[in-house]
Scaffold this active site. Sequence first.
Site, PDB file in Angstrom:
ATOM      1  CB  ILE A  83      -0.985   0.039   1.200  1.00 25.57           C
ATOM      2  CG1 ILE A  83      -0.245   0.074   2.537  1.00 25.57           C
ATOM      3  CG2 ILE A  83      -1.977  -1.090   1.127  1.00 25.57           C
ATOM      4  CD1 ILE A  83      -1.156   0.443   3.714  1.00 25.57           C
ATOM      5  CG  ASP A  84       3.921   1.415   2.733  1.00 29.63           C
ATOM      6  OD1 ASP A  84       2.844   1.762   3.234  1.00 29.63           O
ATOM      7  OD2 ASP A  84       4.723   0.673   3.312  1.00 29.63           O
ATOM      8  NE  ARG A 119     -16.649  17.638  17.766  1.00 32.02           N
ATOM      9  CZ  ARG A 119     -17.387  16.570  18.007  1.00 32.02           C
ATOM     10  NH1 ARG A 119     -17.254  15.492  17.267  1.00 32.02           N
ATOM     11  NH2 ARG A 119     -18.251  16.571  18.992  1.00 32.02           N
ATOM     12  CG  MET A 126      -0.881   2.366   7.761  1.00 33.30           C
ATOM     13  SD  MET A 126      -0.998   0.635   7.335  1.00 33.30           S
ATOM     14  CE  MET A 126      -1.316  -0.062   8.964  1.00 33.30           C
ATOM     15  CD  GLU A 178       2.506   4.013   9.673  1.00 38.64           C
ATOM     16  OE1 GLU A 178       1.906   3.454  10.602  1.00 38.64           O
ATOM     17  OE2 GLU A 178       2.994   3.409   8.709  1.00 38.64           O
ATOM     18  NE  ARG A 221     -13.740  14.845  20.258  1.00 44.24           N
ATOM     19  CZ  ARG A 221     -14.878  14.176  20.333  1.00 44.24           C
ATOM     20  NH1 ARG A 221     -15.045  13.058  19.665  1.00 44.24           N
ATOM     21  NH2 ARG A 221     -15.867  14.625  21.072  1.00 44.24           N
ATOM     22  CG  HIS A 227      -3.855  -3.082  10.394  1.00 46.02           C
ATOM     23  ND1 HIS A 227      -3.674  -2.844  11.724  1.00 46.02           N
ATOM     24  CD2 HIS A 227      -2.625  -3.336   9.886  1.00 46.02           C
ATOM     25  CE1 HIS A 227      -2.393  -2.975  12.023  1.00 46.02           C
ATOM     26  NE2 HIS A 227      -1.735  -3.273  10.924  1.00 46.02           N
TER      27      HIS A 227
HETATM   28  O1  F6P Z   1       4.211  -1.723   4.529  1.00 46.21           O
HETATM   29  C1  F6P Z   1       2.844  -1.680   4.675  1.00 46.21           C
HETATM   30  C2  F6P Z   1       2.470  -1.115   6.017  1.00 46.21           C
HETATM   31  O2  F6P Z   1       1.057  -1.081   6.080  1.00 46.21           O
HETATM   32  C3  F6P Z   1       3.065   0.261   6.346  1.00 46.21           C
HETATM   33  O3  F6P Z   1       2.409   1.340   5.756  1.00 46.21           O
HETATM   34  C4  F6P Z   1       2.963   0.258   7.839  1.00 46.21           C
HETATM   35  O4  F6P Z   1       3.943   1.100   8.428  1.00 46.21           O
HETATM   36  C5  F6P Z   1       3.238  -1.169   8.189  1.00 46.21           C
HETATM   37  O5  F6P Z   1       2.905  -1.953   7.059  1.00 46.21           O
HETATM   38  C6  F6P Z   1       2.457  -1.641   9.367  1.00 46.21           C
HETATM   39  O6  F6P Z   1       2.782  -2.957   9.600  1.00 46.21           O
HETATM   40  P1  F6P Z   1       2.155  -3.800  10.776  1.00 46.21           P
HETATM   41  O7  F6P Z   1       0.737  -4.084  10.437  1.00 46.21           O
HETATM   42  O8  F6P Z   1       2.978  -5.050  10.780  1.00 46.21           O
HETATM   43  O9  F6P Z   1       2.304  -2.969  12.022  1.00 46.21           O
END
Ligand code: F6P
Length: 297
Positions: A83-84, A119, A126, A178, A221, A227
């Site tokens: 997804i990255d 708000r 991610m 994140e 907020r 996930h």
């Molecule tokens: O590499 C995909 C990814 O979803 C990243 O965006 C995220 O930092 C990481 O995996 C999270 O991994 P996990 O679910 O193992 O914490």
Amino acid sequence: MVLDVQAVRGILPLGGTILGSSRTNPLGEAAFAGGQSGLDRIKENLASLGVDALVAIGGEDTLGVASKLCAAGVNVVGVPKTIDNDLGATDYTFGFDTAVNIAMEAIDRLHTTAESHHRALIVEVMGRSAGWIALHAGVAGGANVILIPEKPFDIEQVCAYVEHRFQTRYAPIVVVAEGAHPKSSDEIADAKLDAFGHARLGGVGQMLADEIEQRTGKEARCTVLGHIQRGGTPTAFDRVLATRFGVHAIRAVADGAFGVMVSLRGTSIDRVPLSQATSQLKLVPPDRYAEAEIFFG
Ligand code: F6P
């Protein structure tokens, strides 16, 4: 299980894995069992099952392992799936478009509360090192400001954008990856490491909400998508890309072209050396971020 076309009928709308595989590190110390290294066990399993080639489907970590397996003599073909969208050797990885659409829909839905309740809403998506999901979902969802790991932010500036959006009577929605962090500190992570030694990230959204509320006096907020971005039914773009990558990966196996990754370049699928796939992460370039910045505030 023989994976011919009949065996995979019906999987197009599914996310995840039908094999039960997941990201793991067979070359890490934890994979050493019964006096055998992970690599030895992989080689033994492939030989005993009569497997001619391993098609490794994943991102930086999975394909990094695949590249090492290849160097150790395993016949490997890589397929870029994360997804990255942060693999340097391909224009797109599959999974990215689905994650962006999920995040965009979440932002669309958050507009309702942001506007009716006045708000500031923070959406944490991610993106450990690369801010592609934040950038695309933020632009598509009309975010007030988008914060990515590649560009440490100034909290004063973020608050100024939020204040301005309140003045223009439209919902301030801050989209933050994140891995984004203020200029003054590193990313927020907990002490737990995964099999590849990455710290678990998370918390920047709540930190921003607290800071914004305190500095602007407006209620703020945070929603963490987590996930949710990685699950469920894939978009048409991802289904087509995954199907095309699959066809080309099998062609590479049939050609005996091992040690390559299939890659999207424009609209064509090419083969690139697997070692190139993870040698450099594809980060959001400053000019792409600058395009989005035009709409901040
Ligand atoms: O590499 C995909 C990814 O979803 C990243 O965006 C995220 O930092 C990481 O995996 C999270 O991994 P996990 O679910 O193992 O914490």
